[in-house]
Design a protein around this motif. Structure first.
Motif, mmCIF file in Angstrom:
data_model
loop_
_atom_site.group_PDB
_atom_site.id
_atom_site.type_symbol
_atom_site.label_atom_id
_atom_site.label_comp_id
_atom_site.label_asym_id
_atom_site.label_seq_id
_atom_site.Cartn_x
_atom_site.Cartn_y
_atom_site.Cartn_z
ATOM 1 N N ARG A 233 0.935 -0.930 -0.093
ATOM 2 C CA ARG A 233 0.187 -0.231 0.101
ATOM 3 C C ARG A 233 0.875 1.109 0.000
ATOM 4 O O ARG A 233 0.199 2.540 0.130
ATOM 5 N N LYS A 234 2.130 0.978 -0.475
ATOM 6 C CA LYS A 234 3.274 1.845 -0.034
ATOM 7 C C LYS A 234 3.819 2.436 -1.515
ATOM 8 O O LYS A 234 4.030 1.706 -2.159
ATOM 9 N N GLY A 274 4.186 6.315 9.646
ATOM 10 C CA GLY A 274 4.780 4.046 9.729
ATOM 11 C C GLY A 274 5.562 4.723 7.704
ATOM 12 O O GLY A 274 6.073 3.823 7.303
ATOM 13 N N ASP A 275 5.686 6.192 7.049
ATOM 14 C CA ASP A 275 6.347 6.252 6.105
ATOM 15 C C ASP A 275 7.884 6.397 6.123
ATOM 16 O O ASP A 275 8.004 6.655 7.303
ATOM 17 N N GLU A 276 8.286 6.483 5.734
ATOM 18 C CA GLU A 276 9.912 6.194 5.541
ATOM 19 C C GLU A 276 11.016 6.997 4.585
ATOM 20 O O GLU A 276 10.463 7.299 3.670
ATOM 21 N N LEU A 288 9.066 5.481 1.164
ATOM 22 C CA LEU A 288 8.152 4.856 0.835
ATOM 23 C C LEU A 288 7.274 5.545 1.863
ATOM 24 O O LEU A 288 6.972 5.227 3.368
ATOM 25 N N VAL A 289 6.060 5.441 0.693
ATOM 26 C CA VAL A 289 5.032 6.667 0.922
ATOM 27 C C VAL A 289 3.120 5.712 0.605
ATOM 28 O O VAL A 289 3.120 5.373 -0.332
ATOM 29 N N LYS A 290 2.333 5.879 2.169
ATOM 30 C CA LYS A 290 0.968 6.072 1.624
ATOM 31 C C LYS A 290 0.646 7.208 1.454
ATOM 32 O O LYS A 290 0.989 8.062 1.644
ATOM 33 N N ASN A 291 -0.820 6.574 0.363
ATOM 34 C CA ASN A 291 -1.365 7.960 0.316
ATOM 35 C C ASN A 291 -2.314 8.654 1.095
ATOM 36 O O ASN A 291 -2.549 7.924 1.665
ATOM 37 N N HIS A 292 -2.130 9.841 1.806
ATOM 38 C CA HIS A 292 -2.874 10.636 1.884
ATOM 39 C C HIS A 292 -4.147 10.642 1.669
ATOM 40 O O HIS A 292 -4.886 9.823 0.707
#
Length: 645
Positions: A233-234, A274-276, A288-292
């Motif tokens: 999901r990232k 949780g993003d890196e 390594l990021v999730k969408n807002h």
């Protein structure tokens, strides 16, 4: 505390000196203990025990002999038992003086001398004893008196050895040795604890530092190696600071580091829980990021692009900073493995850099494009090496005509054509770009020269043709070998230098006017002319016209498209032609597609036209057929100009 501060203290001179002092004290204490214990080895407990046992046995045997002397003095003794005890005592003296086992007894103080004296005294009694045993009425009193003195000396020797000063010193030394060993163990244990704590802290710090970039404090490429999986999901985003190398070259590494820190801070502000953010190299990062919520991957990337586009000021200079991003978007649980997604993001980044874009998102089209490029590159390498290849290259010729008479062919532009058995038609610019990126540009240029000479030299030898051949130079061909290549591969093969026109673009010239003009001057000496191709499509076209010593100006088709419907476009096109005339350049207008455009351009003056309305690109045989057509005309004596593709 900053990581650098911790590291400086951890490995400071004072800390290292302290550790050496601790180790030195331990070594000194160990050496001292060793020396003291070596002294005790000269008289060990076992040796003392053996010495005391030997003397005790001698005392017992002397006591048994003493009893026999007393019995003999009373007249009730047994002569044989008396002599037996005498011989046993004699043997004991001999054992003490000569046996290896009695060595500790002899070495203790002056025992050897005393034992010899006692043995000598015992031997002195032997004549007297023999006389008494032979006498009918022996008087044993004198012998008893003499023996009594010897008996006292034996008891004194035993006492001195059994409870003497040496035994006491040995016992005291042993106690001191045990104390030293105990203290040394405590000291060693304490020192080992200190050293172990230091090493544990140092190793922990070094391990953490090895996985952390010292400049930004972010996880680095070593940490990246520990990542085995990433939440599908990232989004996987790889980004670089564009042209950071130029910043280093112009302002130094210190300024570049400040830019990197600022860039990293701006990236970090866009992270959620949780993003890196990982720093791969000096100016390269992985996110390594999730969408807002309700945010697409494209919007997320755009947000990071906006955040990292800023101006960095140093003194009076403003440095524009921007990032280049490659993205693999978040997917479902079935999305490819982490390593595959990371590779796809890097591919997208490479594509963004090649296209001079800020963002490229990995997709099926990108995968296909990269796959196709691998096929084309493999075919190109094999083709230029003379091996069987799925890729075939050829050249076609698009005639250039005079605006006053489209049947008057003053020359042709040489155009590259490419075809692959699997992919079909391949755009020439793709082949040229690949050859440049992979160091094949010079080889491609030499092949092009050879092919042009092979096909067209007969025009100049057999037909007396003096029209121009325009050959477009790729960047790799603009080197010191260009003059020799033109001379050896074209002129020496039968094409007059005056019939050659080398076309260069603004990208090829790369603003190195001095170097390009040197090449132009050398080829001008041979009679070769030059043209500036695709005029008007770059950002500094007028500067190129002013600085480069070219003979022709080729106006890009974008200025012709729609000119029949716009007076403004026509006036602008006319101003370009007028400017070229002012600097003594011949104008070639590309992209003329219909009669209306032709009629308007014809009125602009003495210009040359290249476009589908006059002639389409064609193979050499068709080009020759056009020249041989009774309606066609071409120069046979005047100088020709040549433009390249």
């Amino acid at each position: 505390m900053k990581p650098g501060s911790i590291q400086q203290r951890l490995f400071s001179r004072a800390t290292v000196i302290f550790l050496f002092i601790v180790i030195g004290v331990l070594l000194s204490a160990s050496f001292y203990t060793y020396v003291q214990d070596r002294k005790l080895q000269s008289v060990s407990l076992s040796a003392l025990k053996m010495a005391s046992w030997n003397l005790a046995r001698m005392s017992n045997e002397a006591g048994a002999f003493d009893r026999e002397v007393a019995l003999m003095a009373k007249g009730v003794g047994d002569p044989e038992e008396f002599m037996l005890r005498f011989d046993v005592l004699w043997s004991r003296y001999d054992y003490l003086l000569n046996s290896a086992e009695s060595m500790p007894t002899r070495q203790h103080q002056d025992n050897l001398r005393r034992i010899k004296n006692l043995f000598s005294d015992l031997k002195g009694l032997e004549p007297q004893i023999k006389g008494l045993l032979k006498s009918a009425k022996p008087d044993w009193s004198e012998l008893a008196t003499t023996w009594e003195q010897q008996r006292k000396d034996i008891q004194l020797l035993l006492a001195d050895n059994f409870v003497g000063e040496e035994a006491s010193q040995l016992m005291t030394g042993m106690e001191a040795s045990r104390d030293r060993l105990a203290n040394l163990r405590v000291l060693t244990l304490g020192a080992l604890v200190v050293v172990f704590m230091y090493l544990a802290f140092a190793l922990t710090h070094i391990r953490r530092q090895s996985r952390t970039d010292p400049l930004t404090g972010l996880p680095n490429s070593n940490y990246l190696q520990t990542i085995n999986s990433v939440d599908p999901r990232k989004n996987v985003i790889v980004c670089q600071i564009r042209d950071l190398g130029l910043v280093i070259a112009e302002y130094g590494n210190e300024t570049a580091n400040e830019v990197v820190q600022a860039f990293a801070r701006k990236l970090a502000k866009g992270l959620g829980g949780g993003d890196e953010l990982i720093q791969i190299s000096q100016g390269e990062f992985l996110l390594l990021v999730k969408n807002h919520k309700n945010e697409s991957s494209e919007s997320l990337a755009a947000r990071f692009i906006e955040a990292t586009t800023f101006e960095w000021r140093i003194f009076e200079t403003v440095i524009p900073i921007q990032g280049v991003f490659g993205v693999t978007v978040a997917g479902k649980d079935q999305s490819p493995a982490w390593g595959v997604r990371y590779q796809e993001a890097y591919r997208a980044l490479a594509m963004a850099q090649m296209e001079r874009e800020q963002l490229y998102i990995s997709n099926e089209n990108l995968e296909k494009r990269l796959r196709d490029e691998r096929i084309i590159l493999n075919g190109l390498v094999r083709f230029l090496s003379g091996e069987p290849s799925s890729l075939s290259l050829s050249v076609v010729y698009q005639p250039i005509v005079n605006a006053g008479n489209k049947n008057f062919i003053i020359g042709a532009e040489v155009l590259l054509r490419c075809r692959d058995r699997v992919l079909g038609f391949v755009p020439p610019n793709v082949v040229v770009d690949l050859s440049e990126r992979h160091g094949l540009g010079a080889d491609l240029g030499k092949w092009l020269f050879r092919q042009v000479a092979k096909e067209t030299s007969q025009l100049y030898r057999d037909l007396g043709f003096r029209g121009s051949l325009s050959i477009n130079l790729n960047p790799a061909m603009l080197s010191d070998s260009l003059v020799s290549d033109v001379q050896g591969l074209l002129v020496n093969e039968g094409i007059p230098a005056s019939a050659l026109c080398m076309e260069i673009t603004e990208d090829n010239a790369a603003l190195d006017f001095e170097r390009i003009n040197e090449l132009i001057n050398e080829l001008h000496t041979l009679g070769v002319t030059f043209a500036l191709d695709d005029f008007g499509t770059g950002h500094s076209s007028l500067e190129y016209v002013r600085e480069l010593k070219v003979d022709r100006l080729k106006v890009d088709r974008c200025f012709v498209n729609g000119v029949e419907h716009s007076e403004d476009k026509l006036r602008f096109l006319g101003s370009i032609v007028a400017m070229a005339e002012q600097v003594y350049m011949k104008t070639v207008i590309e992209g003329v597609e219909n009669q209306a455009q032709w009629d308007l351009i014809e009125k602009l003056g003495d210009v040359l036209i290249q476009g589908y309305f006059a002639h389409k690109p064609m193979p050499f045989n068709e080009f020759m057929a056009v020249l041989m057509d009774s309606a066609s005309r071409y120069p046979t004596t005047r100088q020709l100009s040549v433009s390249a593709v």
